[in-house]
Design a protein around this motif. Structure first.
Motif, PDB file in Angstrom:
ATOM      1  N   CYS A   1       0.814  -1.219   0.000  1.00  0.00           N
ATOM      2  CA  CYS A   1       0.000   0.000   0.000  1.00  0.00           C
ATOM      3  C   CYS A   1       0.847   1.268   0.000  1.00  0.00           C
TER       4      CYS A   1
ATOM      5  N   LEU B   1       1.962   2.085  -5.467  1.00  0.00           N
ATOM      6  CA  LEU B   1       0.830   2.571  -6.260  1.00  0.00           C
ATOM      7  C   LEU B   1       1.303   3.294  -7.513  1.00  0.00           C
TER       8      LEU B   1
ATOM      9  N   LEU C   1       2.365   0.668  -9.950  1.00  0.00           N
ATOM     10  CA  LEU C   1       1.186   0.051 -10.541  1.00  0.00           C
ATOM     11  C   LEU C   1       0.543   0.983 -11.560  1.00  0.00           C
ATOM     12  N   SER C   2       0.530   2.265 -11.268  1.00  0.00           N
ATOM     13  CA  SER C   2      -0.018   3.256 -12.189  1.00  0.00           C
ATOM     14  C   SER C   2       0.776   3.267 -13.486  1.00  0.00           C
TER      15      SER C   2
ATOM     16  N   LEU D   1      -0.176   0.230 -15.556  1.00  0.00           N
ATOM     17  CA  LEU D   1      -1.512   0.276 -16.126  1.00  0.00           C
ATOM     18  C   LEU D   1      -1.709   1.416 -17.109  1.00  0.00           C
TER      19      LEU D   1
ATOM     20  N   SER E   1      -7.138   5.259  -3.028  1.00  0.00           N
ATOM     21  CA  SER E   1      -8.078   4.235  -3.468  1.00  0.00           C
ATOM     22  C   SER E   1      -7.759   3.879  -4.915  1.00  0.00           C
ATOM     23  N   PRO E   2      -8.460   2.907  -5.491  1.00  0.00           N
ATOM     24  CA  PRO E   2      -8.218   2.559  -6.882  1.00  0.00           C
ATOM     25  C   PRO E   2      -8.470   3.728  -7.832  1.00  0.00           C
ATOM     26  N   GLY E   3      -9.256   4.716  -7.422  1.00  0.00           N
ATOM     27  CA  GLY E   3      -9.501   5.876  -8.260  1.00  0.00           C
ATOM     28  C   GLY E   3      -8.272   6.743  -8.432  1.00  0.00           C
ATOM     29  N   ASN E   4      -7.263   6.562  -7.567  1.00  0.00           N
ATOM     30  CA  ASN E   4      -6.033   7.336  -7.668  1.00  0.00           C
ATOM     31  C   ASN E   4      -5.023   6.717  -8.629  1.00  0.00           C
ATOM     32  N   ILE E   5      -5.335   5.533  -9.183  1.00  0.00           N
ATOM     33  CA  ILE E   5      -4.402   4.860 -10.079  1.00  0.00           C
ATOM     34  C   ILE E   5      -4.550   5.444 -11.473  1.00  0.00           C
TER      35      ILE E   5
END
Length: 195
Positions: A7, A12, A15-16, A19, A43-47
């Motif tokens: 986390c 993150l 990961l961003s 993706l 949250s996943p919305g920040n990716i």
């Protein structure tokens, strides 16, 4: 691998980057570093890259009025007659579809009519009004709404099919304490009903 490492902000961001769309230039993506106190709020919305909000555009023929709560299209027809605080009771009613048939329909089948509602021309509404005289009834017919009011009853009926409000017949049957309203439906010209 422990949960804290999964986390973390660097995980993150990695990961961003994985993706992101192929061919995107890295210099367009801003590397955002979050303080450690904000990591729990991610949250996943920040990716991924930040999304720009689309501006709300009004349709060309509709001026925007900031005082309006809803559009006119959202208000159902006949809502101006509805009064939910009216204490009068709603009477019992029946809706019956009627069609005009003759010998050529019954015996010869010449006009292609069948018993379905698609072949009906008229709409009959039977309303039971116990203890009411004909002089106490107020009846108002619109294209899609029947509005009936008496001192003790109120009926706002949204009709299942548009009717011609200028053509109709209402009769009060005193013995049965019932009002019968016959309305002519507005029909499109088709090969069954009008040929």
């Amino acid at each position: 691998m422990d949960l804290e490492n999964m986390c973390s902000t660097s995980a993150l961001q990695a990961l961003s980057k994985l993706l992101s769309f192929p061919g995107e230039e890295d210099d367009n993506l801003e590397q955002v570093s979050y303080p450690s106190s904000v990591v729990g709020a991610l949250s996943p919305g920040n990716i991924g890259p930040e999304k720009k909000e689309k501006s709300k555009v009004n349709p060309p023929n509709k001026p925007e009025n900031k005082n309006d709560i809803w559009d006119l299209e959202e208000v159902p027809e006949g809502a101006e007659f509805d009064d939910m605080w009216d204490p009068r009771e709603q009477p019992e009613y029946d809706i019956i579809f009627k069609q005009q048939v003759g010998a050529e329909d019954l015996f010869l089948g010449m006009t292609r009519k069948d018993p379905s509602t698609a072949c009906c021309e008229d709409l009959m509404v039977k309303i039971k009004l116990p203890g009411i005289k004909a002089s106490d009834i107020t009846l108002d017919i619109h294209e899609k709404v029947l509005d009936l009011r008496t001192p003790s009853h109120k009926l706002l009926l949204h009709l299942p099919h548009p009717v011609d409000s200028k053509i109709g017949k209402a009769s009060f049957i005193t013995e049965k304490e019932m009002l019968e309203v016959i309305l002519t439906m507005k029909r499109e010209f088709d090969f069954i009903n009008f040929f």
